[in-house]
Write a protein that holds these residues in place. Structure first.
Motif, PDB file in Angstrom:
ATOM      1  N   VAL A 128       0.834  -1.195   0.000  1.00 46.27           N
ATOM      2  CA  VAL A 128       0.000   0.000   0.000  1.00 46.27           C
ATOM      3  C   VAL A 128       0.872   1.250   0.000  1.00 46.27           C
ATOM      4  O   VAL A 128       1.611   1.506   0.945  1.00 46.27           O
ATOM      5  CB  VAL A 128      -0.959   0.008   1.212  1.00 46.27           C
ATOM      6  CG1 VAL A 128      -2.129  -0.921   0.975  1.00 46.27           C
ATOM      7  CG2 VAL A 128      -0.244  -0.397   2.506  1.00 46.27           C
ATOM      8  N   THR A 133      -1.487  -0.053  -5.012  1.00 41.64           N
ATOM      9  CA  THR A 133      -2.189  -0.822  -3.988  1.00 41.64           C
ATOM     10  C   THR A 133      -2.420  -2.202  -4.587  1.00 41.64           C
ATOM     11  O   THR A 133      -3.206  -2.350  -5.519  1.00 41.64           O
ATOM     12  CB  THR A 133      -3.528  -0.173  -3.598  1.00 41.64           C
ATOM     13  OG1 THR A 133      -3.271   1.117  -3.019  1.00 41.64           O
ATOM     14  CG2 THR A 133      -4.272  -1.035  -2.590  1.00 41.64           C
ATOM     15  N   THR A 149      -5.914  -1.950  -6.885  1.00 42.59           N
ATOM     16  CA  THR A 149      -6.831  -0.843  -7.086  1.00 42.59           C
ATOM     17  C   THR A 149      -7.162  -0.702  -8.563  1.00 42.59           C
ATOM     18  O   THR A 149      -6.298  -0.900  -9.423  1.00 42.59           O
ATOM     19  CB  THR A 149      -6.251   0.480  -6.554  1.00 42.59           C
ATOM     20  OG1 THR A 149      -7.154   1.538  -6.843  1.00 42.59           O
ATOM     21  CG2 THR A 149      -4.907   0.798  -7.194  1.00 42.59           C
ATOM     22  N   ILE A 154      -4.259   3.711  -2.421  1.00 39.89           N
ATOM     23  CA  ILE A 154      -4.792   4.186  -1.149  1.00 39.89           C
ATOM     24  C   ILE A 154      -3.995   5.374  -0.628  1.00 39.89           C
ATOM     25  O   ILE A 154      -4.557   6.311  -0.048  1.00 39.89           O
ATOM     26  CB  ILE A 154      -4.833   3.044  -0.096  1.00 39.89           C
ATOM     27  CG1 ILE A 154      -5.417   3.528   1.228  1.00 39.89           C
ATOM     28  CG2 ILE A 154      -3.462   2.424   0.112  1.00 39.89           C
ATOM     29  CD1 ILE A 154      -6.820   4.094   1.131  1.00 39.89           C
ATOM     30  N   ALA A 157      -5.157   8.369  -2.464  1.00 43.04           N
ATOM     31  CA  ALA A 157      -6.505   8.721  -2.014  1.00 43.04           C
ATOM     32  C   ALA A 157      -6.439   9.520  -0.711  1.00 43.04           C
ATOM     33  O   ALA A 157      -7.115  10.540  -0.551  1.00 43.04           O
ATOM     34  CB  ALA A 157      -7.344   7.464  -1.825  1.00 43.04           C
ATOM     35  N   PHE A 199     -11.181   3.269  -4.897  1.00 43.48           N
ATOM     36  CA  PHE A 199     -11.230   4.283  -3.842  1.00 43.48           C
ATOM     37  C   PHE A 199     -11.748   5.635  -4.329  1.00 43.48           C
ATOM     38  O   PHE A 199     -11.885   6.565  -3.536  1.00 43.48           O
ATOM     39  CB  PHE A 199      -9.832   4.478  -3.230  1.00 43.48           C
ATOM     40  CG  PHE A 199      -9.280   3.244  -2.580  1.00 43.48           C
ATOM     41  CD1 PHE A 199      -9.884   2.708  -1.451  1.00 43.48           C
ATOM     42  CD2 PHE A 199      -8.168   2.608  -3.104  1.00 43.48           C
ATOM     43  CE1 PHE A 199      -9.376   1.570  -0.848  1.00 43.48           C
ATOM     44  CE2 PHE A 199      -7.653   1.474  -2.503  1.00 43.48           C
ATOM     45  CZ  PHE A 199      -8.257   0.944  -1.373  1.00 43.48           C
ATOM     46  N   GLN A 225     -10.836   6.124   6.789  1.00 48.05           N
ATOM     47  CA  GLN A 225      -9.881   5.060   7.109  1.00 48.05           C
ATOM     48  C   GLN A 225     -10.561   3.719   7.326  1.00 48.05           C
ATOM     49  O   GLN A 225     -10.136   2.695   6.787  1.00 48.05           O
ATOM     50  CB  GLN A 225      -9.081   5.434   8.364  1.00 48.05           C
ATOM     51  CG  GLN A 225      -7.954   6.390   8.136  1.00 48.05           C
ATOM     52  CD  GLN A 225      -6.915   6.358   9.247  1.00 48.05           C
ATOM     53  OE1 GLN A 225      -5.854   6.908   9.103  1.00 48.05           O
ATOM     54  NE2 GLN A 225      -7.206   5.704  10.363  1.00 48.05           N
ATOM     55  N   ALA A 228     -11.845   2.276   3.890  1.00 50.09           N
ATOM     56  CA  ALA A 228     -10.772   1.865   2.979  1.00 50.09           C
ATOM     57  C   ALA A 228     -10.006   0.669   3.523  1.00 50.09           C
ATOM     58  O   ALA A 228      -9.703  -0.289   2.795  1.00 50.09           O
ATOM     59  CB  ALA A 228      -9.822   3.035   2.743  1.00 50.09           C
ATOM     60  N   PHE A 229      -9.704   0.694   4.810  1.00 48.91           N
ATOM     61  CA  PHE A 229      -8.887  -0.371   5.387  1.00 48.91           C
ATOM     62  C   PHE A 229      -9.664  -1.682   5.498  1.00 48.91           C
ATOM     63  O   PHE A 229      -9.096  -2.771   5.371  1.00 48.91           O
ATOM     64  CB  PHE A 229      -8.356   0.050   6.757  1.00 48.91           C
ATOM     65  CG  PHE A 229      -7.389   1.216   6.705  1.00 48.91           C
ATOM     66  CD1 PHE A 229      -6.875   1.671   5.492  1.00 48.91           C
ATOM     67  CD2 PHE A 229      -7.007   1.871   7.871  1.00 48.91           C
ATOM     68  CE1 PHE A 229      -5.989   2.741   5.437  1.00 48.91           C
ATOM     69  CE2 PHE A 229      -6.114   2.940   7.829  1.00 48.91           C
ATOM     70  CZ  PHE A 229      -5.620   3.376   6.611  1.00 48.91           C
ATOM     71  N   LEU A 232      -9.278  -3.292   2.206  1.00 49.24           N
ATOM     72  CA  LEU A 232      -7.933  -3.845   2.048  1.00 49.24           C
ATOM     73  C   LEU A 232      -7.786  -5.166   2.803  1.00 49.24           C
ATOM     74  O   LEU A 232      -7.193  -6.129   2.298  1.00 49.24           O
ATOM     75  CB  LEU A 232      -6.894  -2.839   2.548  1.00 49.24           C
ATOM     76  CG  LEU A 232      -6.687  -1.599   1.682  1.00 49.24           C
ATOM     77  CD1 LEU A 232      -5.868  -0.557   2.431  1.00 49.24           C
ATOM     78  CD2 LEU A 232      -6.021  -1.968   0.370  1.00 49.24           C
TER      79      LEU A 232
END
Length: 324
Positions: A128, A133, A149, A154, A157, A199, A225, A228-229, A232
């Motif tokens: 990342v 990503t 991605t 990320i 982003a 994203f 966060q 997005a996380f 992931l």
């Protein structure tokens, strides 16, 4: 053997010197801005200006001379063209002047390979960073991209969101601090397509919420966060299940984020697999990972002629045959 590696795919110029099992030097300098992002031409000028002083500093830190180096490695791609060309030119100059072999290294693979110095054997890698990503794993002598991605990395982003709300570059650490003060989760677009991620919708909606003035910035950062996380971690877990590998590594600049580390640790503990994050200076863009990967490549028999050292801005991870 001793390898010298030069990293310069984007905003950071790094020079590392390593042996098979030790980092002798790892120096770097990152171009930052108060407003806006990084312009490729400015980053290239930054790298060219600092190449000599950083090289001198790395050799002093390692306690060696350039004559002691056995192989020169450089980041061949992917990355920003002007930056890559500065690095390749410097590596060629050193290789020719001192009659040293030269090796071009895939930047993405190097991020995962440096974890091998710490005893990691065969991991699923979550890489990342700003421009990249990817979820990577070695299958059939190549690093396969199990998920990536579909639009922006990320890191980009996070940085773009920070720029939109008036913070400087890099913005990731500032977003993390804001998120730690968040108290309310706001629903944001969560986009996972198979094992790939997106994203851009998340970024657009987060900026829209900020501009509306109806929400605390801390809550938006927290929600950004978390959303997005979670995506992931989902695709990383899916790759672990698919490959049945027993190690997960987190690499790249965004690996510094403590919340992402925490979420991955929970997932890996639930699955009973090992989780590892290298020291931060080896997570971010750095010359040591380029030197280490170049050394492994050279020892396995990989050889480059000068004509083979043309940079590749879109150097795909799975183009490289892993012979080491």
């Amino acid at each position: 053997m001793i390898a010298l590696g030069i990293e310069g795919t984007a905003h950071t110029l790094g020079i590392g010197i390593v042996t098979e099992d030790e980092v002798l030097a790892n120096v770097f300098h990152t171009l930052t801005t108060e407003k806006g992002g990084i312009h490729p031409k400015e980053a290239a000028e930054h790298h060219a200006k600092l190449m000599k002083p950083l090289l001198k500093k790395a050799l002093q830190e390692a306690g060696i001379s350039i004559e002691d180096v056995d192989v020169i490695a450089f980041s061949q791609g992917p990355g920003l063209g002007p930056c890559l060309r500065v690095v390749a030119t410097a590596a060629r100059a050193l290789a020719i002047k001192y009659s040293k072999p030269i090796v071009g290294v895939n930047h993405c693979i190097a991020h995962v390979e440096i974890t091998k110095m710490f005893g990691i054997k065969d991991p699923v890698g979550l890489y990342v960073s700003g421009g990249n990503t990817q979820v990577l794993a070695l299958e059939g002598r190549r690093y396969r991209v199990f998920g990536e991605t579909l639009d922006i990395g990320i890191g980009n982003a996070l940085d773009t969101f920070a720029r939109e709300i008036g913070l400087g570059f890099p913005g990731g650490p500032k977003i993390e601090k804001l998120a730690q003060k968040g108290e309310r989760y706001l629903e944001l677009p969560y986009t996972v397509k198979g094992m790939d991620l997106s994203f851009s919708g998340l970024l657009t909606e987060a900026v829209r919420k900020f501009k509306s003035g109806k929400y605390r910035i801390e809550d938006i950062a927290y929600s950004f966060q978390e959303t997005a996380f979670a995506a992931l971690v989902e695709v990383t877990e899916r790759a672990v299940a698919h490959t049945e590998k027993e190690e997960v590594v987190l690499v790249g600049g965004v690996a510094a984020n403590n919340r992402l580390r925490e979420m991955l640790k929970i997932m890996t503990e639930d699955r009973g697999v090992k989780f590892f994050v290298p020291p931060y200076d080896l997570c971010r863009d750095n010359g040591a990972m380029i030197a280490y990967t170049g050394l492994l490549m050279y020892k396995s028999g990989v050889r480059f002629k000068i004509k083979d050292t043309i940079v590749n801005q879109r150097f795909r991870t799975d183009e490289v045959e892993v012979t080491w």
